[in-house]
Design a protein around this motif. Structure first.
Motif, PDB file in Angstrom:
ATOM      1  N   GLN A   1       0.816  -1.229   0.000  1.00  0.00           N
ATOM      2  CA  GLN A   1       0.000   0.000   0.000  1.00  0.00           C
ATOM      3  C   GLN A   1       0.841   1.267   0.000  1.00  0.00           C
ATOM      4  O   GLN A   1       0.401   2.321   0.468  1.00  0.00           O
ATOM      5  CB  GLN A   1      -0.972   0.015   1.190  1.00  0.00           C
ATOM      6  CG  GLN A   1      -1.918  -1.158   1.225  1.00  0.00           C
ATOM      7  CD  GLN A   1      -2.848  -1.225   0.022  1.00  0.00           C
ATOM      8  OE1 GLN A   1      -3.018  -0.244  -0.698  1.00  0.00           O
ATOM      9  NE2 GLN A   1      -3.439  -2.387  -0.218  1.00  0.00           N
TER      10      GLN A   1
ATOM     11  N   PRO B   1       3.242   8.223  -6.372  1.00  0.00           N
ATOM     12  CA  PRO B   1       2.687   9.145  -7.366  1.00  0.00           C
ATOM     13  C   PRO B   1       3.528   9.121  -8.647  1.00  0.00           C
ATOM     14  O   PRO B   1       4.709   9.460  -8.602  1.00  0.00           O
ATOM     15  CB  PRO B   1       2.792  10.512  -6.673  1.00  0.00           C
ATOM     16  CG  PRO B   1       2.934  10.223  -5.218  1.00  0.00           C
ATOM     17  CD  PRO B   1       3.588   8.893  -5.116  1.00  0.00           C
TER      18      PRO B   1
ATOM     19  N   PRO C   1      13.665  11.597  -3.117  1.00  0.00           N
ATOM     20  CA  PRO C   1      12.663  11.642  -2.037  1.00  0.00           C
ATOM     21  C   PRO C   1      11.265  11.320  -2.553  1.00  0.00           C
ATOM     22  O   PRO C   1      10.870  11.783  -3.617  1.00  0.00           O
ATOM     23  CB  PRO C   1      12.757  13.079  -1.526  1.00  0.00           C
ATOM     24  CG  PRO C   1      13.568  13.822  -2.519  1.00  0.00           C
ATOM     25  CD  PRO C   1      14.403  12.847  -3.240  1.00  0.00           C
ATOM     26  N   ARG C   2      10.534  10.501  -1.785  1.00  0.00           N
ATOM     27  CA  ARG C   2       9.196  10.095  -2.184  1.00  0.00           C
ATOM     28  C   ARG C   2       8.403   9.695  -0.952  1.00  0.00           C
ATOM     29  O   ARG C   2       8.977   9.469   0.109  1.00  0.00           O
ATOM     30  CB  ARG C   2       9.267   8.946  -3.182  1.00  0.00           C
ATOM     31  CG  ARG C   2       9.990   7.722  -2.646  1.00  0.00           C
ATOM     32  CD  ARG C   2      10.039   6.655  -3.734  1.00  0.00           C
ATOM     33  NE  ARG C   2      10.868   5.524  -3.382  1.00  0.00           N
ATOM     34  CZ  ARG C   2      10.443   4.443  -2.755  1.00  0.00           C
ATOM     35  NH1 ARG C   2       9.198   4.359  -2.343  1.00  0.00           N
ATOM     36  NH2 ARG C   2      11.264   3.452  -2.500  1.00  0.00           N
ATOM     37  N   PRO C   3       7.081   9.581  -1.067  1.00  0.00           N
ATOM     38  CA  PRO C   3       6.280   9.252   0.111  1.00  0.00           C
ATOM     39  C   PRO C   3       6.572   7.835   0.590  1.00  0.00           C
ATOM     40  O   PRO C   3       6.948   6.977  -0.212  1.00  0.00           O
ATOM     41  CB  PRO C   3       4.834   9.327  -0.404  1.00  0.00           C
ATOM     42  CG  PRO C   3       4.891   9.983  -1.722  1.00  0.00           C
ATOM     43  CD  PRO C   3       6.250   9.755  -2.265  1.00  0.00           C
ATOM     44  N   PHE C   4       6.408   7.606   1.872  1.00  0.00           N
ATOM     45  CA  PHE C   4       6.488   6.234   2.378  1.00  0.00           C
ATOM     46  C   PHE C   4       5.557   6.086   3.567  1.00  0.00           C
ATOM     47  O   PHE C   4       4.854   7.026   3.928  1.00  0.00           O
ATOM     48  CB  PHE C   4       7.926   5.838   2.696  1.00  0.00           C
ATOM     49  CG  PHE C   4       8.609   6.676   3.733  1.00  0.00           C
ATOM     50  CD1 PHE C   4       9.027   7.956   3.445  1.00  0.00           C
ATOM     51  CD2 PHE C   4       8.851   6.174   5.006  1.00  0.00           C
ATOM     52  CE1 PHE C   4       9.664   8.739   4.395  1.00  0.00           C
ATOM     53  CE2 PHE C   4       9.486   6.940   5.962  1.00  0.00           C
ATOM     54  CZ  PHE C   4       9.891   8.228   5.654  1.00  0.00           C
ATOM     55  N   LEU C   5       5.532   4.892   4.141  1.00  0.00           N
ATOM     56  CA  LEU C   5       4.569   4.586   5.198  1.00  0.00           C
ATOM     57  C   LEU C   5       5.292   4.324   6.519  1.00  0.00           C
ATOM     58  O   LEU C   5       6.485   4.013   6.525  1.00  0.00           O
ATOM     59  CB  LEU C   5       3.754   3.358   4.798  1.00  0.00           C
ATOM     60  CG  LEU C   5       2.914   3.522   3.525  1.00  0.00           C
ATOM     61  CD1 LEU C   5       2.276   2.200   3.132  1.00  0.00           C
ATOM     62  CD2 LEU C   5       1.847   4.584   3.732  1.00  0.00           C
ATOM     63  N   PRO C   6       4.548   4.417   7.619  1.00  0.00           N
ATOM     64  CA  PRO C   6       5.197   4.243   8.931  1.00  0.00           C
ATOM     65  C   PRO C   6       5.921   2.902   9.107  1.00  0.00           C
ATOM     66  O   PRO C   6       6.854   2.829   9.894  1.00  0.00           O
ATOM     67  CB  PRO C   6       4.028   4.349   9.914  1.00  0.00           C
ATOM     68  CG  PRO C   6       2.989   5.127   9.208  1.00  0.00           C
ATOM     69  CD  PRO C   6       3.132   4.808   7.756  1.00  0.00           C
TER      70      PRO C   6
END
Lengths: 538, 538
Positions: free
Chosen positions: A190, A194, A275-280
């Motif tokens: 999940q 982007p 750099p990019r989004p990630f999850l906890p």
């Protein structure tokens, strides 16, 4: 004096206690590794876990080319008997690499796809056999159940570790560099990627993409997702259903099972990644195998010192490449002969005719110690993640000769960050290599850039290896890390993308507009009729 | 012996050196704070920075109700003269709170919106004045330029800190709990907030939303984004253009400037938040102000001890609420009289008639020390983030009486995680409060759940305060942290959402289909004509 010593020791003791991790007791870890460089990387974690007093059991098979099963290596080994041999695996791999390195660049797309499919099918087939053999061994599963492991550590490039964790009802941790197109991270983990600024791994783009690159990136993501889903359904789902006695409530059983991972240890960091989004529950531990350089063996140190102020160049195409074609080897050797530096080349093939005295061939080199040597000016590399992180750790600019898999993409990261020059291994001539080497050693920008990346690597709140071990121990002492897992895992794909909400809102809007238009036209007609009637009367 | 002491001290020294952060020298930090609880939180960071040898300068104004400007508080203060007074601010705030607490629940939506707009306008107006006064003071700006600060720390709930950083050409760090609807994080920070499982702050949803909740969540996100954009454009853009001499190349100047932040220190963590995506430059430091309990003042300790095995209840509605209506105060006091525990109530209003001897009123209580006391059984709170984190830190279950702003949402987090009961402050009766208190103290699930959150809070690789300071010092020694900033900042909104790519792909598809249909119909007609001609001929 004795008192002050006492208190000093007291403080020391307190410091040590304060530094000891929270409530860790010796635990039991089951490991499902992957061969070759993957094994080298996970081995570092295993060693550290053993140092910290944990008991580690590695699951491997009778044909393993990497895992030591005979001597006592500090960990316990469980060997699954498989009907293929180490030679089979090595041969298949060599065939694969030869094809990718030499033939693929000249092949057409259809033949390439078929060839890759053929090779992949073979790997999946071996994986399948291993998996079946494992779950057929009820005695072994029962023994493991009794042993009560605390956590399972798996490299999902070989399927079934996650299934084993489910079967034994263990929390588990994934060790991953990436999956093609990031489909596994996106679909099973999940992870949002982007497509407007997260380039698909293997496309060779940076995070700064032009319009057409973004088009290609989206299509690539989409096609990889389709491919990944197909492979999961066709190749794995029935096996998963069989093993779990149809207990898994999902259409995509492989993905569903992988998605249960408590922690994802990603083998990179922002020194390497854009750099990019990630999850906890995604933790970045790139370069966890790197360490300060140790002194070199005498003979090598003497050769290194003989380079004087010019320094040395370290050259390795990794542990997998043993031979080059004669022509390629000669081209490379003649290029190396044109630079004033001494070159240490890890190469087990035939000695090239054009080899000059400044270049020495080695069957094996202490790569990390060489890269950390003050005389090292440049690193010629195939761009494997392990070697690349050693170069980042020690701050050595690179010339990349990527061969296959993620190597071109890895080198592209270093190129866009200004720390490497990249060459086409098949097409380059001697002068290209010579120029590239001269460039990275004399244009100070390359050194500055790699030193900046090195600074980023070293300046973290926690060292990568410590972080990896922290989260493994975290899962052990807390029996999982479910509070870091996003709720997205419990949504369907159309819920996740809000397509149901969009459809609902569009319907409402359409309905409102429809009623509005109908009402208006009704009123209009009514008025019109009245006017007409009036006119008629008049 | 002396030798061994020497070596012990040597080890001690080495340990200290090894623990010292990488290459930190004393630096200069400029702070742009917000009042009240925001100040209390940032003050903890300031104090720690001072302990580590840095020099801190706080920018405040002549009407500040929170920042000490007269005594020497360890930091330097720059006071901007403003034409309003501390009394004005306090009065406005009290008016605001009274309205929100008592009148808002009974008001209709239009009146509420107008009232909130009126109050917000007033706060923005004060913020505006402060900002203009600051940038009108060329001498001060020149002095700061000469002083060469290393970094600016700003709380963006008061605008202009980010603008000051740009004007002085400083890297800057944001300290934030959240913005309404997360619009600031999403629009300016490029934080992805998938509306399918990231609930908008203030809606009171958890990450597990039903269909209609998701519909409302999307509409809420959208409307908040529109509102935020409007306020930015109408209220701030011209001021930003003026100050920066139109140097900012963007339509949304406020957002563009905030987006330049190197690090976002978010004042929460996964003990409190539902897991959701974040970015490499978002660091979660919730509860950084929490610390172990200190011994209580004698008088309080005696009262606490007199509670025996029943223990105590700690009760505070925060530093902002000074008075309640007589009716509410009596309801609360009579409920407190019905439990066997001793109650410590921070309250400066008139003594309620129904107050019983087990309850004592205090003008101020050592809240953190009380919550950390072994006799504490429950915490009655308004749900401010600071107090809530102290309860998490010490593992005390809560009864929430949220009043305004983020408090209902905060308490809802604790409720959905099973660590609190939430009551409607205006509608609750004495028996509701009594029942809620009995429930959280006697149903062991509440204690278990808050202890689980406490465990999550304490079991981190780095303590929140240390992490906050680490990243501030990181930005100081590296002159920014641009490698953690996503490329999304350089994309337009339609590029970010790939709308241009979607339009392109749809056009291609439409064109292909058009050509296909046209070709087919042409061929069909041709065939038809030929047949017709044939027939005619026949």
């Amino acid at each position: 004096k004795s008192l002050s010593m006492h208190s000093a020791l007291g403080v020391l003791f307190l410091l040590t206690v304060a530094q000891a991790p929270l409530g860790v007791t010796a635990g039991k870890i089951l490991v499902w590794p992957v061969e070759f460089s993957h094994w080298l990387n996970i081995k570092v974690i295993i060693d550290e876990l053993i140092v910290r007093g944990h008991s580690v059991t590695v699951v491997t098979h009778s044909a393993t080319p990497s895992v030591k099963t005979t001597e006592s290596p500090g960990y316990n080994v469980e060997v699954i008997q498989v009907p293929y041999t180490k030679q089979d695996i090595n041969d298949a791999l060599e065939k694969f690499m030869k094809y990718w390195t030499y033939d693929l660049p000249n092949d057409n797309m259809i033949r390439t796809s078929l060839k890759i499919k053929e090779i992949m099918d073979m790997f999946v087939e071996q994986n399948h056999i291993l998996c079946r053999k494992l779950f057929a061994n009820e005695g072994l599963l029962e023994k493991w159940r009794k042993e009560q492991f605390d956590v399972l550590l798996t490299d999902p490039m070989s399927t079934c570790g996650e299934l084993l964790a489910q079967k034994l009802n263990l929390p588990f941790i994934i060790s991953l560099r990436f999956s093609f197109g990031s489909s596994m991270e996106r679909l099973c983990g999940q992870l949002p990627t982007p497509p407007s600024y997260v380039p698909g791994v293997s496309l060779g783009y940076s995070d700064h993409m032009g319009f057409l690159q973004r088009v290609k990136n989206i299509l690539f993501q989409f096609s990889q997702d389709v491919l990944f889903t197909l492979v999961s359904v066709v190749k794995w789902d029935y096996l998963f259903t069989e093993v779990m006695d149809a207990l898994i409530q999902s259409d995509l059983q492989l993905c569903f099972t992988i998605g249960k991972a408590d922690i994802w240890l990603i083998r990179s960091y922002w020194d390497f990644e854009y750099p990019r989004p990630f999850l906890p529950n995604f933790k970045f531990v790139g370069g966890l195998h790197c360490k300060p350089a140790k002194p070199l063996p005498k003979e090598i140190e003497a050769f290194v010192q003989s380079s004087g102020d010019d320094g040395i160049v370290v050259f390795s195409l990794g542990s997998m490449v043993k031979n080059l074609t004669k022509e390629r080897a000669n081209t490379i050797a003649s290029a190396l002969g044109q630079i004033p530096q001494k070159v240490l080349w890890r190469y087990t093939g035939e000695k090239p005719d054009t080899l000059t005295p400044n270049t020495r061939l080695y069957e094996w080199i202490p790569q990390n110690d060489l890269l950390g040597h003050p005389k090292t000016k440049a690193f010629i590399t195939h761009g494997g993640t392990n070697g690349l992180y050693e170069a980042i750790y020690h701050g050595v600019p690179m010339v990349g000769l990527p061969l296959f898999a993620d190597q071109p993409d890895n080198m592209n990261h270093m190129r866009t960050k200004g720390a490497a020059v990249m060459l086409d291994f098949n097409k380059m001539e001697a002068k290209d290599l010579k120029e590239a080497l001269t460039d990275v050693m004399h244009n100070s920008l390359y050194k500055e850039n790699i030193m900046r990346l090195s600074q980023i690597h070293h300046d973290q709140p926690m060292k990568p290896l410590d972080q990896a071990v922290f989260w493994i121990e975290y899962v052990m002492r807390n029996k999982g890390a479910k509070h870091l897992r996003v709720e997205a895992h419990n949504l369907t794909w159309y819920q996740y993308h809000c397509l149901d909400v969009a459809a609902f809102l569009l319907s409402i809007t359409a309905l409102v507009m429809f009623i509005f238009v109908k009402t208006c036209s009704w009123i209009f007609r009514k008025c019109l009729r009245r006017t007409t009637t009036k006119k008629k009367r008049e």
